[in-house]
Design an enzyme around this catalytic site. Structure first.
Site, mmCIF file in Angstrom:
data_model
loop_
_atom_site.group_PDB
_atom_site.id
_atom_site.type_symbol
_atom_site.label_atom_id
_atom_site.label_comp_id
_atom_site.label_asym_id
_atom_site.label_seq_id
_atom_site.Cartn_x
_atom_site.Cartn_y
_atom_site.Cartn_z
ATOM 1 N N THR A 70 -30.022 25.041 8.101
ATOM 2 C CA THR A 70 -30.806 23.804 8.182
ATOM 3 C C THR A 70 -32.010 23.866 7.245
ATOM 4 O OG1 THR A 70 -30.088 23.468 10.456
ATOM 5 C CG2 THR A 70 -32.088 22.314 9.778
ATOM 6 N N GLN A 177 -20.130 26.907 6.370
ATOM 7 C CA GLN A 177 -18.840 27.262 6.979
ATOM 8 C C GLN A 177 -17.909 27.971 6.001
ATOM 9 O OE1 GLN A 177 -18.074 27.158 10.093
ATOM 10 N NE2 GLN A 177 -19.713 25.876 10.900
ATOM 11 N N GLY A 198 -26.630 32.960 8.391
ATOM 12 C CA GLY A 198 -26.173 34.255 8.905
ATOM 13 C C GLY A 198 -25.255 34.152 10.110
ATOM 14 N N CYS A 324 -21.873 21.879 17.666
ATOM 15 C CA CYS A 324 -22.725 23.015 17.330
ATOM 16 C C CYS A 324 -24.198 22.654 17.312
ATOM 17 C CB CYS A 324 -22.308 23.661 16.020
ATOM 18 S SG CYS A 324 -22.552 22.662 14.587
#
Ligand code: PLP
Length: 389
Positions: A70, A177, A198, A324
């Site tokens: 983000t 991803q 991570g 998510c």
């Protein structure tokens, strides 16, 4: 527990934990400190930077450590917005992660135009529409994800980069991803910015990286002490960075040791078993350009929320739609952009595998899905669902 929600987050690899622990317990010095203990921490972050660069075929000085996907995404969008001379266009797709969608909303608020390049029904971006949308001198940034978190659909980044660059636009890819799942090369797919995280590649949450090509200018989002070469201030999260470096090293090792084929085979086995018993099952997303670990299943007329609860009762963790970022079920903007009906979207579940899963787990999960479908079907008293026993 059978954990099949790797696209939401992955288990931390024990080797990653081993690598990071000394930097919590012993080598806790600030890497900016000039004493010996500080130099140990500095060397460790430098080493991790080299591992990230190797993962992307980039140079170490092109890697900035951040707090995750983000932040990396926000930093890119904010930088391009602030450095572009006029109010420019941004091009994204409707299947981007909320971090990109919300950055696009901010872009609009600042007076720029946001253009949505359409995606085909299989989730792949319409390259002709993208070519038509990119305007020479008008488009500042094309921001398209490398792999989708819900469908697993993989974008042709080299072609996207070529289209954007031909019109003088910069290219960012959300590779959260993609990173660690298949080899990425910023030389053959010459994006200008790349974001990764991570916790999607067997490192802990709260650490990520941003690749910024040497070719482009970058205005930092976080300013202060001038860490990360003045491009991301804030004392470095050394244990997290060491963990991410180790995760990158392991990811590269696993590209060549059959791990990907093993995950692919267990995902396919899972889909095969479910399909054999529930022939109405459909899989969303391009069959030939799909992450080997992801299965976004639509079981028509079978309520995904009910299925999720039944699987949860069996200790099987999966997700419905793009869960998510919230704990709630909501309609998927990705499926909507692909033209999937709300009715089918409500019957869709995501199973995402990782390298610690086993074939036996995939088979157990498939049988649990089949049993749950029977149960939901019986409760509904609906004879429209085809179940083959
Ligand atoms: N982009 C994609 C495609 C994601 O799946 C996620 C994870 O939820 C993010 C961005 C955000 O990453 P992070 O959780 O590290 O902020």
């Amino acid at each position: 527990m059978i954990y099949l929600d790797a696209n939401a987050t992955t288990p931390v690899d024990p080797l990653v934990i081993d690598a990071m622990l000394p930097f919590l317990c012993e080598h806790y010095a600030n890497p900016s400190a000039s004493h010996a203990a500080g130099r140990v921490a500095r060397r460790a972050t430098d080493h991790a930077r080299g591992e990230l660069a190797a993962l992307l075929h980039a140079e170490p000085e092109e890697i900035i450590f951040t707090s995750g996907g983000t932040e990396s995404i926000n930093a890119v969008h904010a930088s391009v917005r602030s450095l572009w001379p006029k109010k420019p266009d941004l091009i994204i797709t409707g299947t981007e992660h909320p971090a990109v969608l919300e950055s696009a909303a901010r872009w609009r608020k600042c007076g720029g135009k946001v253009v949505h390049a359409p995606v085909h029904a299989d989730g792949r971006v319409d390259l002709d529409a993208l070519r038509a949308a990119v305007k020479s001198g008008g488009t500042a940034l094309v921001s398209i994800m490398w792999a989708n978190n819900e469908t697993g659909v993989i974008a042709p980044m080299h072609e996207i980069a070529a289209i954007a660059h031909a019109a003088g636009a910069l290219v960012h890819t959300d590779a959260v991803q993609a990173a660690g799942k298949f080899p990425l090369d910023v030389k053959t797919a010459p994006v200008d910015f790349l974001s990764l995280s991570g916790h999607k590649m067997h490192a802990p949450k709260g650490v990520g990286a941003l690749y910024v090509s040497r070719r482009v200018r970058f205005e930092p989002l976080l300013i202060g002490g001038g860490q990360e070469n003045g491009r991301r201030s804030g004392t470095e999260n050394v244990p997290g960075i060491v963990a991410l470096g180790k995760a990158a090293e392991l990811a590269r090792r696993h590209f060549d040791d059959g791990t990907k084929a093993r995950i692919h085979a267990m995902r396919d086995r899972f889909e095969h078993l479910v399909h054999a018993a529930l022939p109405d099952m459909r899989i969303h997303g391009c069959p030939t350009h799909r992450l080997h670990n992801t299965s976004l299943l639509c079981l028509p007329e079978i309520d995904a929320a009910g299925m999720l609860i039944l699987l949860d009762q069996q200790g099987i963790c999966v997700s419905a739609g793009s869960a998510c970022h919230t704990g709630t079920l909501h309609s998927s903007h990705t499926l909507e952009a692909m033209g999937v009906s709300a009715r089918d979207a409500a019957c869709t579940l995501r199973f995402s595998f990782h390298r610690f899963n086993t074939k036996a787990e995939a088979e157990t999960a498939a049988h649990a899905v089949i049993a749950a479908a029977h149960k939901l079907h019986a409760e509904k008293g609906d004879d429209s669902v085809v179940i083959t026993i």
